[in-house]
Design a protein around this motif. Structure first.
Motif, short mmCIF file in Angstrom:
data_model
loop_
_atom_site.label_atom_id
_atom_site.label_comp_id
_atom_site.label_asym_id
_atom_site.label_seq_id
_atom_site.Cartn_x
_atom_site.Cartn_y
_atom_site.Cartn_z
N ARG A 212 0.82 -1.21 0.00
CA ARG A 212 0.00 0.00 0.00
C ARG A 212 0.86 1.26 0.00
N TYR A 215 2.36 1.77 -3.47
CA TYR A 215 1.31 2.25 -4.37
C TYR A 215 1.10 3.76 -4.20
N SER A 216 1.09 4.21 -2.95
CA SER A 216 0.90 5.63 -2.68
C SER A 216 2.03 6.47 -3.24
N TRP A 219 1.64 6.34 -7.35
CA TRP A 219 0.47 7.00 -7.94
C TRP A 219 0.10 8.30 -7.25
N ARG A 220 0.91 8.72 -6.27
CA ARG A 220 0.73 10.01 -5.61
C ARG A 220 -0.65 10.16 -4.97
N GLN A 221 -1.18 9.03 -4.48
CA GLN A 221 -2.46 9.07 -3.79
C GLN A 221 -2.56 7.85 -2.90
N PRO A 222 -3.33 7.93 -1.80
CA PRO A 222 -3.47 6.79 -0.91
C PRO A 222 -4.12 5.61 -1.61
N ALA A 223 -3.81 4.42 -1.17
CA ALA A 223 -4.46 3.22 -1.71
C ALA A 223 -5.90 3.21 -1.22
N ARG A 224 -6.85 3.34 -2.17
CA ARG A 224 -8.26 3.42 -1.81
C ARG A 224 -9.06 2.42 -2.60
#
Length: 235
Positions: A212, A215-216, A219-224
């Motif tokens: 996770r 991934y963050s 992709w510059r965003q939290p794993a959601r």
């Protein structure tokens, strides 16, 4: 076919052939076979479980690439959601877990996990497909495909359940045959063995968390979850 589809196809073929060769191409000397009380073959090893998991995942990815009717900016299909869930909760963490534990023990004392005598009948290329390629392929998959993640709790429970099932299998083999799958478990006294097994759970949980986190970063965003991502797009 796209580069991603070709990648998934190549990985499916490599893992498929390696799974077959692992069982039918690797011939142990009679003295090693005789010394092992267990008759469960390759299926007793976590590395073989990982090989099957990776083969199934990349095969499904290839089929999804070919047959999926999902289009950009639309919600994912059910098969794609399943692949997302499997990648985050099992495929990547298991690849990281398998590669790090094997090479960690190998460079500490290879006799505990892959005795030197194995070099005579276990091909080097197969060793790297089984113990090196999974993490490399999973990292490349993460770099190329933006996936939706389940909630931390759901992924954590699935991750833990998978490892619990495998360790129960190892204990069952040891109880029924008296033969520990891995030499390191045979050499440890019961208290230390219990701590070692608990440590494996901790390591597996860390591998899940690393998935996770990476991934963050990528992709510059939290794993959601896919649902939350879709809701954000509609705002």
């Amino acid at each position: 076919m796209s580069l991603l589809t070709n990648f998934h196809f190549i990985m499916a073929v490599v893992y498929g052939y390696s799974s077959y060769f692992y069982v039918y191409g690797v011939v142990q000397p009679a003295e090693i076979t005789a010394a092992q009380k267990s008759t469960y073959g390759a299926i007793k090893y976590l590395t073989y479980w990982d090989l099957l998991v990776q083969c199934a995942f990349f095969t499904l990815c290839f089929l999804s690439n070919v047959f999926s009717s999902a289009q950009q900016n639309k919600r994912k299909t059910a098969p794609e959601k399943i692949l997302d869930f499997l990648f985050s909760s099992i495929v990547f963490p298991l690849a990281l877990f398998t590669d790090t534990t094997f090479w960690g023990l190998y460079f500490t004392d290879r006799e505990l996990v892959f005795p030197k005598v194995y070099d005579d009948f276990y091909p080097s290329w197969l060793n790297h497909v089984v113990h090196s390629l999974p993490l490399a392929a999973a990292l490349l998959e993460m770099l190329c495909v933006q996936r939706s993640f389940p909630s931390y709790k759901k992924g954590f429970l699935c991750n833990s359940l998978f490892l619990a099932i495998y360790l129960s299998w190892v204990l069952f083999i040891a109880h029924t045959t008296g033969d520990w799958v891995y030499p390191v478990l045979a050499k440890l006294p019961t208290p230390q063995r219990s701590l070692f097994i608990f440590g494996l759970f901790v390591l597996m949980w860390l591998c899940y968390s690393v998935c996770r986190i990476l991934y963050s970063f990528k992709w510059r965003q939290p794993a959601r979850s896919e649902k939350k991502v879709h809701q954000k797009k509609n705002k």
